[in-house]
Scaffold this active site. Structure first.
Site, PDB file in Angstrom:
ATOM      1  N   LYS A   5      41.528  48.842  34.414  1.00  0.00           N
ATOM      2  CA  LYS A   5      42.866  48.452  34.861  1.00  0.00           C
ATOM      3  C   LYS A   5      42.777  47.050  35.442  1.00  0.00           C
ATOM      4  CE  LYS A   5      46.643  49.851  37.926  1.00  0.00           C
ATOM      5  NZ  LYS A   5      47.080  50.829  38.932  1.00  0.00           N
ATOM      6  N   GLU A  43      33.098  49.339  33.532  1.00  0.00           N
ATOM      7  CA  GLU A  43      34.010  50.236  34.267  1.00  0.00           C
ATOM      8  C   GLU A  43      34.262  51.518  33.486  1.00  0.00           C
ATOM      9  OE1 GLU A  43      35.403  50.570  37.039  1.00  0.00           O
ATOM     10  OE2 GLU A  43      35.638  48.664  38.082  1.00  0.00           O
ATOM     11  N   LYS A  59      44.620  49.256  30.673  1.00  0.00           N
ATOM     12  CA  LYS A  59      45.932  48.867  31.171  1.00  0.00           C
ATOM     13  C   LYS A  59      45.875  47.436  31.664  1.00  0.00           C
ATOM     14  CE  LYS A  59      49.343  50.270  34.620  1.00  0.00           C
ATOM     15  NZ  LYS A  59      49.668  51.089  35.771  1.00  0.00           N
TER      16      LYS A  59
HETATM   17 ZN   LIG Z   1      47.920  52.331  43.402  1.00  0.00          ZN
END
Ligand SMILES: [Zn+2]
Length: 325
Positions: free
Chosen positions: A198, A236, A251
């Site tokens: 993310k 990650e 994302k």
């Molecule tokens: Zn959050």
């Protein structure tokens, strides 16, 4: 030898052949619809996300029913609590907004799969995704004390009937913490959809209006990823995989197709991509100005995300892709 030997246009001559040769498809079975639920009041349209609303529970259930009737398989739930505090205790409250909405949805629509967002930022007064402490030059989000609160939140969602939990906080070690807590409470069968890669990005801007979750001080670059980092994204994702994530998510989506493609080569578990609020807003704004053909551009972006390697896409455009509209 005649030249050219290969004429790719041979297979593009008519719609039937084009359909037979199509490598990637996008349909309702690939889509998850993110929805926002609030405590009470009437539904409110989100100004920077035209066509998207903050729903009170009863109206949320009715909208979900309409979409489920048209083939919606799963939705992702974000909660807007009535009040916030420093810990974010509304996130794991037994009668919290997500817990109440999940119970109401599962009661009315047992076949509709409910995925819940697990984070603290919508519930903390300071708007960060974890426990905060003052630090020189600003604030520090504490990693390990946050894990326990996230785990508590995930368990409370599962107890309310959530079919899957989706941690979006980007704390280190949260997938393992959630898995341990869920298993200990008898939720071994509840899958974890990890927001694994993310990135910190301005593309989340409209969401923060929707979820009232903008940080009051500082930003999220201390825990979300740097937009320039491709290898780190795989690292990650590997960590979340090793900790037991069932699905890995990237994302935002369109700005990260390379990450998705890399991940597709490395991981054999399902991949998800989140077409975020800013991606939605860009298309909506251009379409409203008459500059883009919205329906075609939406389909093309979703196809591109799928082509890059996503098995499923979380998209605010999901209702547009359902049949019988
Ligand atoms: Zn959050």
């Amino acid at each position: 030898m005649p030249f050219p030997l290969h004429r790719p246009r041979r297979l593009r001559q008519n719609p039937a052949w084009r359909a037979l040769m199509r490598e990637t498809r996008v349909g309702r079975e690939h889509l998850v619809y993110p929805m926002f639920v609030q405590a009470g009041g009437a539904r409110q349209e989100i100004a920077s996300m035209p066509g998207q609303f903050r729903w009170p529970v009863n109206e949320l259930v009715e909208e979900a029913r309409r979409l489920h009737d048209r083939g919606l398989a799963a939705l992702l739930l974000f909660g807007l609590p009535e009040s916030k505090d420093d810990q974010g205790s509304g996130a794991w409250a037994e009668n919290g907004i997500v817990q109440a909405a999940t119970r109401a949805l599962k009661r009315a629509l047992p076949d509709l799969q409910i995925i819940t967002d697990v984070c603290l930022c919508e519930y903390t007064r300071h708007g960060h995704c974890g426990v905060l402490r003052p630090a020189p030059g600003g604030v520090e989000v504490l990693n390990d004390p946050t894990l326990e609160l996230l785990a508590r939140t995930a368990v409370s969602h599962a107890q309310a009937g959530a079919d899957m939990v989706a941690p979006s906080d980007m704390m280190d070690g949260r997938v393992a913490a959630l898995r341990r807590a869920l298993d200990a409470r008898g939720f071994q069968q509840t899958p974890i959809l990890a927001y694994a890669a993310k990135f910190a990005t301005a593309f989340y801007g409209p969401f923060r209006e929707a979820a009232e979750s903008a940080p009051q001080t500082g930003d999220r670059s201390g825990y979300q990823m740097d937009m320039g980092n491709r290898r780190e994204a795989l690292h990650e994702m590997q960590l979340d995989f090793d900790e037991g994530a069932d699905i890995l998510m990237v994302k935002p989506a369109l700005p990260c197709l390379d990450i998705l493609a890399d991940a597709r080569r490395r991981f054999d578990i399902p991949l998800a991509a989140y077409q975020v609020s800013g991606e939605y807003a860009m298309i909506k704004a251009a379409a409203r100005a008459g500059w883009l053909d919205e329906a075609r551009v939406v389909r093309e972006t979703l196809l591109a995300i799928r082509r890059a390697g996503a098995d499923m896409v979380l998209s605010y455009f999901t209702p547009d892709l359902l049949p019988d509209k």
